[in-house]
Design a protein around this motif. Structure first.
Motif, PDB file in Angstrom:
ATOM      1  N   MET A  17      43.204 -31.840  -1.288  1.00 14.37           N
ATOM      2  CA  MET A  17      43.309 -33.294  -1.410  1.00 14.37           C
ATOM      3  C   MET A  17      42.411 -33.996  -0.394  1.00 14.37           C
ATOM      4  O   MET A  17      41.807 -35.026  -0.717  1.00 14.37           O
ATOM      5  CB  MET A  17      44.771 -33.744  -1.243  1.00 14.37           C
ATOM      6  N   THR A  18      42.300 -33.459   0.799  1.00 10.88           N
ATOM      7  CA  THR A  18      41.397 -34.031   1.801  1.00 10.88           C
ATOM      8  C   THR A  18      39.960 -33.968   1.299  1.00 10.88           C
ATOM      9  O   THR A  18      39.195 -34.921   1.440  1.00 10.88           O
ATOM     10  CB  THR A  18      41.533 -33.289   3.146  1.00 10.88           C
ATOM     11  N   THR A  19      39.600 -32.853   0.698  1.00 10.81           N
ATOM     12  CA  THR A  19      38.244 -32.684   0.171  1.00 10.81           C
ATOM     13  C   THR A  19      37.960 -33.690  -0.940  1.00 10.81           C
ATOM     14  O   THR A  19      36.903 -34.330  -0.952  1.00 10.81           O
ATOM     15  CB  THR A  19      38.048 -31.258  -0.377  1.00 10.81           C
ATOM     16  N   LEU A  20      38.889 -33.848  -1.854  1.00  9.62           N
ATOM     17  CA  LEU A  20      38.670 -34.705  -3.011  1.00  9.62           C
ATOM     18  C   LEU A  20      38.810 -36.196  -2.708  1.00  9.62           C
ATOM     19  O   LEU A  20      38.099 -37.013  -3.302  1.00  9.62           O
ATOM     20  CB  LEU A  20      39.651 -34.330  -4.130  1.00  9.62           C
ATOM     21  N   CYS A  21      39.689 -36.556  -1.787  1.00 12.27           N
ATOM     22  CA  CYS A  21      40.033 -37.973  -1.606  1.00 12.27           C
ATOM     23  C   CYS A  21      39.589 -38.590  -0.284  1.00 12.27           C
ATOM     24  O   CYS A  21      39.487 -39.807  -0.198  1.00 12.27           O
ATOM     25  CB  CYS A  21      41.543 -38.147  -1.727  1.00 12.27           C
ATOM     26  N   CYS A  22      39.355 -37.794   0.726  1.00  7.73           N
ATOM     27  CA  CYS A  22      39.144 -38.397   2.048  1.00  7.73           C
ATOM     28  C   CYS A  22      37.774 -38.105   2.638  1.00  7.73           C
ATOM     29  O   CYS A  22      36.982 -39.007   2.840  1.00  7.73           O
ATOM     30  CB  CYS A  22      40.216 -37.915   3.022  1.00  7.73           C
ATOM     31  N   CYS A  23      37.518 -36.848   2.923  1.00  9.13           N
ATOM     32  CA  CYS A  23      36.307 -36.501   3.667  1.00  9.13           C
ATOM     33  C   CYS A  23      35.843 -35.106   3.248  1.00  9.13           C
ATOM     34  O   CYS A  23      36.444 -34.111   3.639  1.00  9.13           O
ATOM     35  CB  CYS A  23      36.601 -36.555   5.163  1.00  9.13           C
ATOM     36  N   LEU A  24      34.803 -35.068   2.466  1.00 10.80           N
ATOM     37  CA  LEU A  24      34.312 -33.811   1.907  1.00 10.80           C
ATOM     38  C   LEU A  24      34.018 -32.740   2.956  1.00 10.80           C
ATOM     39  O   LEU A  24      34.542 -31.626   2.852  1.00 10.80           O
ATOM     40  CB  LEU A  24      33.091 -34.073   1.027  1.00 10.80           C
ATOM     41  N   PRO A  25      33.223 -33.007   3.992  1.00  6.17           N
ATOM     42  CA  PRO A  25      32.892 -31.932   4.937  1.00  6.17           C
ATOM     43  C   PRO A  25      34.116 -31.372   5.673  1.00  6.17           C
ATOM     44  O   PRO A  25      34.258 -30.156   5.797  1.00  6.17           O
ATOM     45  CB  PRO A  25      31.927 -32.586   5.924  1.00  6.17           C
ATOM     46  N   LEU A  26      34.992 -32.258   6.127  1.00  7.76           N
ATOM     47  CA  LEU A  26      36.187 -31.786   6.825  1.00  7.76           C
ATOM     48  C   LEU A  26      37.137 -31.095   5.863  1.00  7.76           C
ATOM     49  O   LEU A  26      37.812 -30.120   6.233  1.00  7.76           O
ATOM     50  CB  LEU A  26      36.892 -32.949   7.526  1.00  7.76           C
ATOM     51  N   GLY A  27      37.191 -31.561   4.635  1.00  8.08           N
ATOM     52  CA  GLY A  27      38.035 -30.921   3.631  1.00  8.08           C
ATOM     53  C   GLY A  27      37.582 -29.509   3.306  1.00  8.08           C
ATOM     54  O   GLY A  27      38.405 -28.601   3.174  1.00  8.08           O
ATOM     55  N   VAL A  28      36.289 -29.322   3.194  1.00 11.06           N
ATOM     56  CA  VAL A  28      35.757 -27.976   2.930  1.00 11.06           C
ATOM     57  C   VAL A  28      36.078 -27.040   4.103  1.00 11.06           C
ATOM     58  O   VAL A  28      36.506 -25.897   3.901  1.00 11.06           O
ATOM     59  CB  VAL A  28      34.240 -28.022   2.647  1.00 11.06           C
ATOM     60  N   VAL A  65      42.448 -39.412   8.592  1.00  8.01           N
ATOM     61  CA  VAL A  65      42.163 -40.590   9.410  1.00  8.01           C
ATOM     62  C   VAL A  65      40.776 -41.153   9.076  1.00  8.01           C
ATOM     63  O   VAL A  65      40.613 -42.368   8.922  1.00  8.01           O
ATOM     64  CB  VAL A  65      42.296 -40.260  10.917  1.00  8.01           C
ATOM     65  N   CYS A  66      39.789 -40.282   8.957  1.00 10.22           N
ATOM     66  CA  CYS A  66      38.435 -40.732   8.591  1.00 10.22           C
ATOM     67  C   CYS A  66      38.440 -41.421   7.235  1.00 10.22           C
ATOM     68  O   CYS A  66      37.790 -42.461   7.051  1.00 10.22           O
ATOM     69  CB  CYS A  66      37.466 -39.556   8.565  1.00 10.22           C
TER      70      CYS A  66
END
Length: 87
Positions: A17-28, A65-66
């Protein structure tokens, strides 16, 4: 009891969900850590699983947060632009 696997949260769904909705690099990066936590847990390495789980959680929090900050900035810029066009 020997042979049991440690029950460590991998945070995989949160990472996706972080990858898809918030921040791609941190999500990966969080997905990678989540996968490492799963693999270490399957291998019975509790300390390595907990460390990877902790890293995934931290990356997810930072990514969330980002994402929130970015959404607030975009909304604020849109409001400013709309006010300038209307006024």
């Amino acid at each position: 009891m020997e042979g049991t696997r440690p029950n460590v949260k991998s945070h995989m769904v949160w990472s996706i969900m972080t990858t898809l909705c918030c921040c791609l690099p941190l999500g990966v990066a969080a997905i990678i850590c989540s996968r490492r936590a799963e693999q270490a847990s399957m291998a019975g390495d509790a300390s390595r699983a907990e460390e990877a789980s902790r890293k995934a959680k931290i990356l997810n929090i930072i990514g969330l947060v980002c994402g929130i900050v970015l959404i607030i900035l975009i909304v604020a810029l849109q409001l400013v632009a709309a006010k300038q066009l209307g006024g």
